[in-house]
Design a protein around this motif. Structure first.
Motif, PDB file in Angstrom:
ATOM      1  N   PRO A  89      57.372  50.948  44.617  1.00 40.82           N
ATOM      2  CA  PRO A  89      57.095  49.533  44.864  1.00 40.82           C
ATOM      3  C   PRO A  89      58.362  48.700  44.991  1.00 40.82           C
ATOM      4  O   PRO A  89      58.376  47.699  45.667  1.00 40.82           O
ATOM      5  N   THR A  90      59.438  49.120  44.350  1.00 41.34           N
ATOM      6  CA  THR A  90      60.668  48.342  44.426  1.00 41.34           C
ATOM      7  C   THR A  90      61.225  48.311  45.846  1.00 41.34           C
ATOM      8  O   THR A  90      61.845  47.328  46.234  1.00 41.34           O
ATOM      9  N   LEU A  91      61.016  49.340  46.619  1.00 42.79           N
ATOM     10  CA  LEU A  91      61.478  49.342  47.997  1.00 42.79           C
ATOM     11  C   LEU A  91      60.717  48.293  48.807  1.00 42.79           C
ATOM     12  O   LEU A  91      61.313  47.529  49.574  1.00 42.79           O
ATOM     13  N   HIS A  92      59.414  48.234  48.608  1.00 44.61           N
ATOM     14  CA  HIS A  92      58.627  47.209  49.297  1.00 44.61           C
ATOM     15  C   HIS A  92      59.073  45.808  48.872  1.00 44.61           C
ATOM     16  O   HIS A  92      59.138  44.892  49.697  1.00 44.61           O
ATOM     17  N   ARG A  93      59.404  45.650  47.611  1.00 43.37           N
ATOM     18  CA  ARG A  93      59.878  44.353  47.136  1.00 43.37           C
ATOM     19  C   ARG A  93      61.170  43.977  47.838  1.00 43.37           C
ATOM     20  O   ARG A  93      61.337  42.834  48.290  1.00 43.37           O
ATOM     21  N   LEU A  94      62.100  44.932  47.970  1.00 41.26           N
ATOM     22  CA  LEU A  94      63.361  44.651  48.658  1.00 41.26           C
ATOM     23  C   LEU A  94      63.121  44.270  50.117  1.00 41.26           C
ATOM     24  O   LEU A  94      63.757  43.351  50.638  1.00 41.26           O
ATOM     25  N   LEU A 121      69.615  45.479  53.270  1.00 45.18           N
ATOM     26  CA  LEU A 121      68.905  46.478  52.463  1.00 45.18           C
ATOM     27  C   LEU A 121      69.878  47.504  51.882  1.00 45.18           C
ATOM     28  O   LEU A 121      69.742  47.918  50.731  1.00 45.18           O
ATOM     29  N   GLU A 122      70.873  47.875  52.675  1.00 51.41           N
ATOM     30  CA  GLU A 122      71.874  48.823  52.180  1.00 51.41           C
ATOM     31  C   GLU A 122      72.652  48.212  51.008  1.00 51.41           C
ATOM     32  O   GLU A 122      72.876  48.869  49.993  1.00 51.41           O
ATOM     33  N   ARG A 130      63.924  57.037  47.282  1.00 52.28           N
ATOM     34  CA  ARG A 130      63.190  58.093  47.976  1.00 52.28           C
ATOM     35  C   ARG A 130      62.348  57.496  49.100  1.00 52.28           C
ATOM     36  O   ARG A 130      61.724  56.463  48.926  1.00 52.28           O
ATOM     37  N   LYS A 131      62.346  58.164  50.246  1.00 54.03           N
ATOM     38  CA  LYS A 131      61.562  57.778  51.425  1.00 54.03           C
ATOM     39  C   LYS A 131      62.006  56.453  52.028  1.00 54.03           C
ATOM     40  O   LYS A 131      61.275  55.831  52.788  1.00 54.03           O
ATOM     41  N   ALA A 132      63.221  56.009  51.694  1.00 50.04           N
ATOM     42  CA  ALA A 132      63.677  54.696  52.151  1.00 50.04           C
ATOM     43  C   ALA A 132      63.767  54.616  53.667  1.00 50.04           C
ATOM     44  O   ALA A 132      63.281  53.655  54.267  1.00 50.04           O
TER      45      ALA A 132
END
Length: 155
Positions: A89-94, A121-122, A130-132
């Motif tokens: 979920p943190t990736l979606h938040r970013l 994002l980087e 993972r899966k970024a």
């Protein structure tokens, strides 16, 4: 038994469309009925052991006949088919934070905007997750290859 064949072809180009030898190798794997995951750093093909083993000579022929100077191959058994996991979920938040900062969904940005979004994002560590790349490529509406190109561009 399932097998997974991971292969890369060289020479590698960092910008633009994937090289012809990589595309032809992918097509040979798909034509053999294998499930193919094509990426800028290599291709993974998996399926029934006999199908994978029978396809390998055709994959090599296709790559070499289309200009590859090197083909690197790794074949593994067992965990050949891995179900994709939901991204953290943190990736979606970013992603949502960057969309808010840029004022539009990532997919609606023009090319320079998408490149800027990838840099943001980087900087926030998204690509360590993972899966970024798969998730970010989908949010941008581009291929994983394009995301890697954006990452490799000078800032």
């Amino acid at each position: 038994m399932e097998l997974r064949a991971e292969f890369t072809t060289e020479p590698f180009r960092g910008e633009g469309d994937p090289p012809e030898h990589a595309v032809r190798a992918r097509e040979a794997a798909a034509k053999a009925g294998l499930t193919v995951d094509f990426g800028p750093l290599g291709t993974t093909a998996h399926g029934d052991a006999d199908a994978v083993l029978d396809a390998l000579p055709e994959i090599a022929r296709a790559a070499l006949a289309s200009g590859a100077t090197r083909l690197t191959l790794q074949v593994s058994a067992g965990d050949a088919v891995v179900a994709p996991e939901a991204p953290p979920p943190t990736l979606h938040r970013l992603i949502h934070e960057v969309e808010a900062q840029l004022g539009a969904p990532l997919a609606d940005l023009d090319r320079p905007g998408k490149q800027h979004a990838v840099r943001l994002l980087e900087e926030r560590g998204a690509f360590a997750m993972r899966k970024a790349v798969v998730t970010i490529a989908a949010a941008l509406g581009v291929t994983r290859f394009t995301v890697y190109n954006y990452l490799n561009r000078e800032h």
